[in-house]
Design an enzyme around this catalytic site. Structure first.
Site, PDB file in Angstrom:
ATOM      1  CG  ASP A 406      95.475  19.894  18.512  1.00 29.29           C
ATOM      2  OD1 ASP A 406      95.186  20.430  19.595  1.00 29.29           O
ATOM      3  OD2 ASP A 406      95.930  20.541  17.532  1.00 29.29           O
ATOM      4  CD  GLU A 409      90.361  21.811  22.821  1.00 30.08           C
ATOM      5  OE1 GLU A 409      90.106  21.907  21.612  1.00 30.08           O
ATOM      6  OE2 GLU A 409      91.460  21.439  23.250  1.00 30.08           O
ATOM      7  CG  ASP A 483      98.289  26.171  21.058  1.00 34.26           C
ATOM      8  OD1 ASP A 483      98.886  25.076  20.966  1.00 34.26           O
ATOM      9  OD2 ASP A 483      97.354  26.496  20.310  1.00 34.26           O
TER      10      ASP A 483
HETATM   11  O1  MIG Z   1      96.926  25.777  16.656  1.00 38.16           O
HETATM   12  O2  MIG Z   1      97.869  21.241  14.694  1.00 38.16           O
HETATM   13  O3  MIG Z   1      97.829  22.923  20.416  1.00 38.16           O
HETATM   14  O4  MIG Z   1     100.140  21.799  19.343  1.00 38.16           O
HETATM   15  O5  MIG Z   1     100.653  22.187  16.646  1.00 38.16           O
HETATM   16  C1  MIG Z   1      96.085  25.056  15.910  1.00 38.16           C
HETATM   17  C2  MIG Z   1      98.395  22.511  14.830  1.00 38.16           C
HETATM   18  C3  MIG Z   1      96.030  23.561  16.079  1.00 38.16           C
HETATM   19  C4  MIG Z   1      97.008  23.330  18.233  1.00 38.16           C
HETATM   20  C5  MIG Z   1      97.899  22.499  19.088  1.00 38.16           C
HETATM   21  C6  MIG Z   1      99.301  22.563  18.554  1.00 38.16           C
HETATM   22  C7  MIG Z   1      99.333  22.091  17.135  1.00 38.16           C
HETATM   23  C8  MIG Z   1      98.395  22.952  16.288  1.00 38.16           C
HETATM   24  N1  MIG Z   1      97.048  22.905  16.841  1.00 38.16           N
END
Ligand code: MIG
Length: 783
Positions: A406, A409, A483
């Site tokens: 995650d 980017e 998200d």
């Molecule tokens: O929103 O790790 O898209 O699936 O639960 C902040 C916490 C960071 C974004 C991800 C989401 C995940 C969340 N992350």
């Protein structure tokens, strides 16, 4: 993020930008060297080269001889393609056996045709050129009746004509809506369809790129903030062939482990080991299948990657073992940010070995993410990737085989939402700015994670899920669309998003079922999990502080619906798994827009609210509240309602009744649809294989079923099973042939049942024999 300002189009910033556009101009000299056609033009140079007979690459460099290096996305070596070239005063004609290039010399304009002379694509009025900020830009004509697909992960509907899209990997928590053009993935690839025939264009440029299909009615442009105008044209001529050609260039998905195709449960976050145990207990108690549980950021010690919080997760090894015993995999999240903490070994080791991103003057780049001030691995560097991959022994030693990437980017908590573009990556000795490599940071992280796991798992198949990526991400990871929210609109949008991802080379993709942010309602959840069961990747995930979204959180009635469809996913796995095998081999996605199967049928060209699973199954979900009926389009042929066996002729729109527990599913007549059993998870083998045959009036249909051990790479050495099922229908007989194609492994089935739908009152034979009703292994039933 400011909008790009260099786009040249009527009506916008005209005075500012039109003055800076410089056309490449006329061809001054033509030379051929090593199969590459070099065009020296007035305002820069162009190279044209063939990768295969149907893939041609065009590279324009305004400043120097074009470099033929490619981005990391391209893995195909150029083939030795023979072509013929004829030069005239005004034109240059170049032809392989499949493509013809008709090149107009002054000014340089390129038209690409197929071997019959049909135009695939030609330059727009402006051709190609650049601005004084060194932004490169190319224009292509848009035919009147032309539809555009692909572009990776984009909001909005299926056909992208009329949209302007930016490729710049971005963490977007704001509700995804049609206006948001840059999301987590950048896949600068499009497919264009005209009169049932297609071509593809891949823009191999990792800078921020923009595709503008909006500003003009008859041409589109693609541009980049730096680098060369470097693109590939794929000759098709079908959409499926374009996908095959594009994925031959950028790679295909290695077959994931079977458990990755089961039902996955996630939550931001299951905060303690106890909570996870209780969760899995609930699934067992309620008899709901489950293959994986995700650990979101709370499992870590102060958000330090490669750690467990000693209080919340005191004995991770025991927990993972216990879950693995029960057939449930654990997938922890791993973000790229490494906490700046001089007592933390990952940070120390990385600093000592010089593996984190830096500025030109050598200072470390730091940015704020979950752990606070953090540094970021310099993934474009091979040594960094190896080091990072090796860190995963921390997880694999606990029995973990899947990782969730995650924030790659990379997302950083600041105004630009990402790393400073002034950071300089060390791409194996070459210094490249973050501005240039931003879009491939996540792809490189995916490579590090996948390859690391593969090295560590001793022959087992890794599973990686990623948020960010670039063209080629399918080689390493499944993609989920980040998200979303528990909105009906997001359920609606999830179909075209994943269909376009699939057409962009990423067959293994999905959305957060139930929606991530916002509170889901019972009705939305029921509708979402129904169709989610038929998405390539099937994971229920929701955000902290939102309504909990486990299948039993919406009352008894909805729990039964969820259970029914999760169960159905498992029943359908033999079919789905076979489709994934096909995707791994050809790139053709599992979840297919109608147009991919019916490219001659204009009704399908913009169809975004129903889809095909493979060639024979049509899924038409209900995606609005309190709707009990929906309109479904059935293309040519005859169809069976999966639930009632009612036969309906196609080439028409029909109204289908769909109460809350019903997902409309239609099966094409002639289909051969293998079903396994509902079970606790994929760790259990099917004892019975049920093969549904959807009768034809007359004719033959075939299906080749694929099966292997589901967990190792031994299928690459021939350890797999492939069976060809061929059914001949005549007015009096149904003759089934069950022929082995490859038997490197014997599946565990103890019984095979053929169920014949339709085709009433006919004599049934199996491999020429009338099936004895007392037969124990094979059984034939009619419905
Ligand atoms: O929103 O790790 O898209 O699936 O639960 C902040 C916490 C960071 C974004 C991800 C989401 C995940 C969340 N992350």
């Amino acid at each position: 993020m400011n909008d790009t300002s260099f786009m040249i189009h009527p009506g916008k910033n005209q005075s500012k930008t039109s003055s800076t556009f410089k056309d490449i101009g006329s061809v001054r000299q033509v030379a051929v060297e090593d199969g590459t056609i070099h065009l020296q033009c007035e305002n820069g140079d162009v190279a044209i080269l063939f990768y295969t007979e149907e893939i041609v690459r065009v590279v324009m460099n305004p400043l120097q001889t074009p470099t033929l290096a490619t981005s990391v996305a391209v893995i195909k070596e150029r083939e030795d393609v023979s072509f013929e070239m004829e030069e005239y005063s005004e034109r240059l004609l170049i032809a392989t056996r499949k493509l013809q290039i008709d090149l107009h010399k002054s000014p340089l304009r390129i038209a690409i045709k197929d071997k019959t002379g049909r135009l695939l694509v030609k330059d727009g009025e402006k051709g190609m050129g650049y601005t004084n900020e060194r932004h490169v830009i190319g224009y292509k004509e848009m035919k009147e009746e032309e539809y555009f697909y692909g572009f990776g992960e984009k909001t909005s509907f299926l056909n992208k004509r009329g949209e302007k899209m930016t490729m710049w990997n971005s963490d977007v928590y704001a509700p995804h809506n049609p206006e948001i053009d840059a999301l987590y993935q950048s896949i600068p690839f499009l497919l264009a369809l005209n009169e049932g025939k297609a071509y593809g264009l891949y823009f191999d440029n990792t800078f921020k790129t923009v595709f503008d299909l909006k500003s003009s009615d008859n041409e589109y442009s693609f541009s980049a903030e730096g680098g060369q105008l470097d693109y590939y044209i794929f000759g098709g001529p079908t959409l499926k062939e374009v996908i095959q050609q594009y994925t031959s260039l950028t790679g295909r998905m290695p077959l994931p482990p079977k458990w990755a195709f089961g039902y996955h449960q996630s939550r931001y976050s299951y905060e303690t080991a106890e909570e996870v145990r209780e969760l899995v207990n609930q699934f067992q108690k309620r008899n709901i299948p489950l293959d994986a549980v995700y650990l979101d950021i709370h499992y870590m010690d102060g958000y330090r990657v490669f750690t467990f919080d000693p209080f919340r997760y005191p004995h991770p090894k025991e927990l993972v073992e216990e879950l693995n015993q029960a057939g449930v995999h654990v997938v922890p999240i791993v973000d790229p940010g490494v906490k700046v903490d001089s007592e933390y070994d990952v940070y120390r080791d990385g600093v000592e070995k010089d593996l984190f991103c830096k500025y030109m003057d050598g200072t470390l780049y730091t940015g704020d993410v979950w752990p606070g001030k953090s540094v970021f691995p310099d993934f474009p560097n091979k040594n960094v990737r190896t080091w990072w991959g090796n860190q995963h022994s921390f997880y694999t030693e606990l029995g973990i085989e899947g990782i969730w990437n995650d924030m790659n980017e990379p997302a950083v908590f600041n105004e630009t939402k990402t790393m400073d573009v002034q950071v300089v990556h060390n791409q194996d000795g070459e210094k490249k700015s973050h501005r240039e490599l931003h879009n491939v940071y996540g792809l490189y992280m995916g490579e590090a994670t996948y390859s690391g796991l593969k090295r560590l798992l001793n022959g087992k198949r890794p599973f990686v899920l990623t948020r960010a990526g670039f063209s080629g991400i399918q080689r390493y990871a499944a993609v989920w669309t980040g998200d979303n929210r528990s909105f009906w609109e997001h359920l609606q949008m999830s179909l075209p998003m994943c269909m376009n991802l699939g057409m962009s080379g990423v067959p293994f993709c999905g959305i957060d079922v139930g929606g991530f942010a916002h509170d889901c309602t019972p009705e939305l959840f029921a509708r979402w999990i129904q169709v989610g069961a038929f998405f390539p990747f099937f994971r229920n995930h929701s955000a902290i502080q939102t309504k909990r979204q486990e299948p039993w959180m919406f009352g008894e009635k909805v729990e039964q619906i969820a259970k029914k469809y999760i169960g159905l996913r498992y029943q359908w796995l033999p079919y789905i798994y076979t489709l994934f095998r096909e995707a791994a081999q050809t790139g053709v996605p599992v979840m297919r827009p109608m147009v991919l199967e019916y490219p001659q049928d204009k009704e399908t060209y913009e169809m975004h609210d129903q889809f095909m699973l493979g060639s024979d199954v049509l899924i038409a979900p209900v995606m609005s509240p309190s709707q009990k009926y929906r309109v479904v389009y059935l293309p040519e042929g005859e169809w069976y309602n999966y639930w009632t066996d009612e036969r309906i002729v196609g080439s028409q729109y029909i109204m289908v009744e769909a109460p809350l527990d019903t997902l409309p599913i239609f099966i094409k007549s002639g289909a051969i649809l293998p079903h396994g059993e509902v079970k606790r998870n994929t760790a259990e083998a099917d004892r019975q294989l049920t093969i549904h045959l959807y009768g034809l009036e007359e004719g033959t249909s075939t299906f080749t079923l694929y099966e292997d051990d589901g967990t190792t790479f031994e299928f690459e050495q021939g350890c797999y099973f492939e069976q060809n099922i061929e059914v001949h229908y005549t007015s009096t007989n149904v003759n089934i042939e069950w022929n082995n194609v490859h038997q490197g492994l014997t599946p565990a089935w103890e019984k095979i049942v053929f169920v014949i739908h339709g085709a009433e009152n006919r004599q049934v034979t199996l491999n020429g024999q009338v099936v004895d009703s007392s037969a124990t292994f094979f059984e034939v039933r009619t419905k």
